[in-house]
Design a protein around this motif. Structure first.
Motif, PDB file in Angstrom:
ATOM      1  N   ASP A  93      33.523  37.452  52.600  1.00 20.53           N
ATOM      2  CA  ASP A  93      33.910  38.827  52.914  1.00 20.53           C
ATOM      3  C   ASP A  93      35.381  39.102  52.598  1.00 20.53           C
ATOM      4  O   ASP A  93      35.837  40.225  52.722  1.00 20.53           O
ATOM      5  N   ASN A  94      36.132  38.100  52.190  1.00 19.45           N
ATOM      6  CA  ASN A  94      37.547  38.279  51.865  1.00 19.45           C
ATOM      7  C   ASN A  94      37.829  38.147  50.376  1.00 19.45           C
ATOM      8  O   ASN A  94      38.965  37.931  49.976  1.00 19.45           O
ATOM      9  N   THR A  95      36.813  38.265  49.548  1.00 20.80           N
ATOM     10  CA  THR A  95      37.003  38.107  48.109  1.00 20.80           C
ATOM     11  C   THR A  95      37.996  39.128  47.567  1.00 20.80           C
ATOM     12  O   THR A  95      38.880  38.790  46.772  1.00 20.80           O
ATOM     13  N   ASN A  96      37.873  40.367  47.996  1.00 19.57           N
ATOM     14  CA  ASN A  96      38.796  41.410  47.519  1.00 19.57           C
ATOM     15  C   ASN A  96      40.227  41.123  47.955  1.00 19.57           C
ATOM     16  O   ASN A  96      41.171  41.377  47.199  1.00 19.57           O
ATOM     17  N   ASN A  97      40.408  40.617  49.167  1.00 20.31           N
ATOM     18  CA  ASN A  97      41.756  40.299  49.641  1.00 20.31           C
ATOM     19  C   ASN A  97      42.388  39.189  48.805  1.00 20.31           C
ATOM     20  O   ASN A  97      43.557  39.254  48.451  1.00 20.31           O
ATOM     21  N   VAL A  98      41.604  38.162  48.502  1.00 24.02           N
ATOM     22  CA  VAL A  98      42.124  37.047  47.711  1.00 24.02           C
ATOM     23  C   VAL A  98      42.439  37.512  46.289  1.00 24.02           C
ATOM     24  O   VAL A  98      43.475  37.146  45.721  1.00 24.02           O
ATOM     25  N   LEU A  99      41.578  38.335  45.705  1.00 22.28           N
ATOM     26  CA  LEU A  99      41.839  38.842  44.363  1.00 22.28           C
ATOM     27  C   LEU A  99      43.080  39.742  44.342  1.00 22.28           C
ATOM     28  O   LEU A  99      43.884  39.686  43.407  1.00 22.28           O
ATOM     29  N   ALA A 100      43.247  40.581  45.357  1.00 22.70           N
ATOM     30  CA  ALA A 100      44.432  41.439  45.425  1.00 22.70           C
ATOM     31  C   ALA A 100      45.695  40.595  45.580  1.00 22.70           C
ATOM     32  O   ALA A 100      46.730  40.890  44.963  1.00 22.70           O
ATOM     33  N   LEU A 101      45.619  39.542  46.373  1.00 19.71           N
ATOM     34  CA  LEU A 101      46.765  38.655  46.540  1.00 19.71           C
ATOM     35  C   LEU A 101      47.094  37.955  45.227  1.00 19.71           C
ATOM     36  O   LEU A 101      48.266  37.872  44.832  1.00 19.71           O
ATOM     37  N   PHE A 103      46.427  38.994  42.198  1.00 20.22           N
ATOM     38  CA  PHE A 103      46.977  39.996  41.284  1.00 20.22           C
ATOM     39  C   PHE A 103      48.434  40.294  41.623  1.00 20.22           C
ATOM     40  O   PHE A 103      49.284  40.402  40.739  1.00 20.22           O
ATOM     41  N   GLY A 104      48.745  40.424  42.895  1.00 25.42           N
ATOM     42  CA  GLY A 104      50.132  40.670  43.312  1.00 25.42           C
ATOM     43  C   GLY A 104      51.056  39.532  42.920  1.00 25.42           C
ATOM     44  O   GLY A 104      52.176  39.754  42.444  1.00 25.42           O
ATOM     45  N   VAL A 105      50.593  38.295  43.105  1.00 30.83           N
ATOM     46  CA  VAL A 105      51.397  37.133  42.708  1.00 30.83           C
ATOM     47  C   VAL A 105      51.616  37.134  41.200  1.00 30.83           C
ATOM     48  O   VAL A 105      52.721  36.853  40.708  1.00 30.83           O
ATOM     49  N   MET A 106      50.579  37.480  40.429  1.00 30.40           N
ATOM     50  CA  MET A 106      50.699  37.520  38.980  1.00 30.40           C
ATOM     51  C   MET A 106      51.709  38.591  38.540  1.00 30.40           C
ATOM     52  O   MET A 106      52.543  38.353  37.662  1.00 30.40           O
ATOM     53  N   VAL A 107      51.661  39.763  39.154  1.00 28.29           N
ATOM     54  CA  VAL A 107      52.590  40.837  38.796  1.00 28.29           C
ATOM     55  C   VAL A 107      54.026  40.434  39.110  1.00 28.29           C
ATOM     56  O   VAL A 107      54.940  40.628  38.293  1.00 28.29           O
ATOM     57  N   VAL A 108      54.253  39.842  40.278  1.00 28.27           N
ATOM     58  CA  VAL A 108      55.604  39.395  40.638  1.00 28.27           C
ATOM     59  C   VAL A 108      56.083  38.327  39.657  1.00 28.27           C
ATOM     60  O   VAL A 108      57.241  38.359  39.201  1.00 28.27           O
ATOM     61  N   PHE A 109      55.198  37.380  39.306  1.00 28.16           N
ATOM     62  CA  PHE A 109      55.577  36.349  38.343  1.00 28.16           C
ATOM     63  C   PHE A 109      55.947  36.964  36.994  1.00 28.16           C
ATOM     64  O   PHE A 109      56.944  36.573  36.383  1.00 28.16           O
ATOM     65  N   LEU A 110      55.161  37.914  36.522  1.00 28.19           N
ATOM     66  CA  LEU A 110      55.448  38.544  35.232  1.00 28.19           C
ATOM     67  C   LEU A 110      56.776  39.302  35.257  1.00 28.19           C
ATOM     68  O   LEU A 110      57.548  39.259  34.294  1.00 28.19           O
ATOM     69  N   ILE A 111      57.051  39.985  36.346  1.00 32.18           N
ATOM     70  CA  ILE A 111      58.308  40.731  36.447  1.00 32.18           C
ATOM     71  C   ILE A 111      59.503  39.784  36.488  1.00 32.18           C
ATOM     72  O   ILE A 111      60.496  39.980  35.781  1.00 32.18           O
ATOM     73  N   VAL A 112      59.414  38.728  37.284  1.00 34.73           N
ATOM     74  CA  VAL A 112      60.531  37.787  37.393  1.00 34.73           C
ATOM     75  C   VAL A 112      60.721  37.035  36.080  1.00 34.73           C
ATOM     76  O   VAL A 112      61.844  36.919  35.561  1.00 34.73           O
ATOM     77  N   ALA A 113      59.626  36.501  35.510  1.00 36.38           N
ATOM     78  CA  ALA A 113      59.736  35.748  34.261  1.00 36.38           C
ATOM     79  C   ALA A 113      60.214  36.649  33.121  1.00 36.38           C
ATOM     80  O   ALA A 113      61.047  36.235  32.301  1.00 36.38           O
ATOM     81  N   GLY A 114      59.720  37.884  33.056  1.00 32.79           N
ATOM     82  CA  GLY A 114      60.168  38.811  32.018  1.00 32.79           C
ATOM     83  C   GLY A 114      61.631  39.169  32.164  1.00 32.79           C
ATOM     84  O   GLY A 114      62.356  39.268  31.165  1.00 32.79           O
ATOM     85  N   SER A 115      62.081  39.358  33.392  1.00 30.00           N
ATOM     86  CA  SER A 115      63.500  39.672  33.615  1.00 30.00           C
ATOM     87  C   SER A 115      64.392  38.519  33.199  1.00 30.00           C
ATOM     88  O   SER A 115      65.442  38.718  32.570  1.00 30.00           O
ATOM     89  N   ILE A 116      63.983  37.300  33.542  1.00 28.33           N
ATOM     90  CA  ILE A 116      64.781  36.129  33.142  1.00 28.33           C
ATOM     91  C   ILE A 116      64.796  35.990  31.629  1.00 28.33           C
ATOM     92  O   ILE A 116      65.831  35.689  31.024  1.00 28.33           O
ATOM     93  N   TRP A 117      63.664  36.232  30.991  1.00 28.25           N
ATOM     94  CA  TRP A 117      63.570  36.148  29.526  1.00 28.25           C
ATOM     95  C   TRP A 117      64.488  37.184  28.864  1.00 28.25           C
ATOM     96  O   TRP A 117      65.230  36.871  27.928  1.00 28.25           O
TER      97      TRP A 117
END
Length: 137
Positions: A93-101, A103-117
């Motif tokens: 019953d928490n599949t959507n919560n885990v997927l949203a989490l 996705f959020g981690v992926m977006v933060v990683f992309l923003i931080v890694a892109g900024s450093i690049w």
């Protein structure tokens, strides 16, 4: 006659193993369970916070390893918050919560890694300071 006449418990809004229900429709847990989980999470959070302060101030940990210890304690703290306070688990019953989490981690990683690049690329293409000073004269 309808099924309701034969089995009044079938549509009595009591969830049991016979009914198919949507996520979030599970029966409410007792208040004692919520209090126990909250207090357990609070205890773990306090212990991890005190451990982080101790790791930063005590000289028992090798100096260059202190940031690694703080990162490990921070990740453990995030895990405690996700499980005990946000109730993010791996249940069906928490599949959507885990997927949203995720996705959020992926977006933060992309923003931080892109900024450093981008900052690294700009730093490599900057004019040396001595040439910049000569241009200003």
């Amino acid at each position: 006659m309808s099924d309701l006449d034969y089995d009044p418990g079938l549509y009595a809004a009591d969830l049991d193993h016979r009914e198919d229900h949507a996520p979030g429709d599970e029966p409410e847990e007792s208040a004692g369970h919520w209090v126990l989980n909250s207090n357990l999470g609070l205890g773990f959070s306090i212990v991890l916070t005190l451990a982080a302060f101790w790791a930063a101030s005590a000289h028992l940990i090798w100096g260059p390893a202190v940031p690694v210890a703080l990162i490990v304690l921070a990740i453990a703290q995030m895990g405690v918050h996700l499980v005990f306070f946000l109730h993010v688990t791996t249940g069906p019953d928490n599949t959507n919560n885990v997927l949203a989490l995720a996705f959020g981690v992926m977006v933060v990683f992309l923003i931080v890694a892109g900024s450093i690049w981008i900052m690294n690329h700009l730093s490599q293409n900057m004019m040396p300071v001595d040439q910049l000073m000569q241009m200003q004269r």
